[in-house]
Scaffold this motif. Structure first.
Motif: not given
Length: 65
Positions: A55, A59-60
């Motif tokens: 990812p 997105h984290t």
């Protein structure tokens, strides 16, 4: 007589080339391991795993209002 596709031929030839290119490394690694064992010095090692994918950083993140 079975025909081999171009993709299979390329795959097999690259594996053969890779094996031929790395064949000299095994003797070198064995020599270095033998020398390290005989010297008795404690060496530190580091293994770097460079893995592509996963990812994205955006997105984290846990963005809260």
């Amino acid at each position: 007589m079975s025909k081999i596709s171009r993709r299979d031929w390329l795959r097999l030839s690259s594996v053969g080339g890779l094996c031929g290119a790395t064949s000299g490394w095994f003797g070198l690694l064995a020599e270095r391991a033998r020398a390290a064992r005989e010297s008795g010095k404690q060496n530190k090692s580091c293994i770097l795993l460079w893995m592509a994918g996963g990812p994205a950083q955006s997105h984290t993140l846990d963005l809260k209002p």
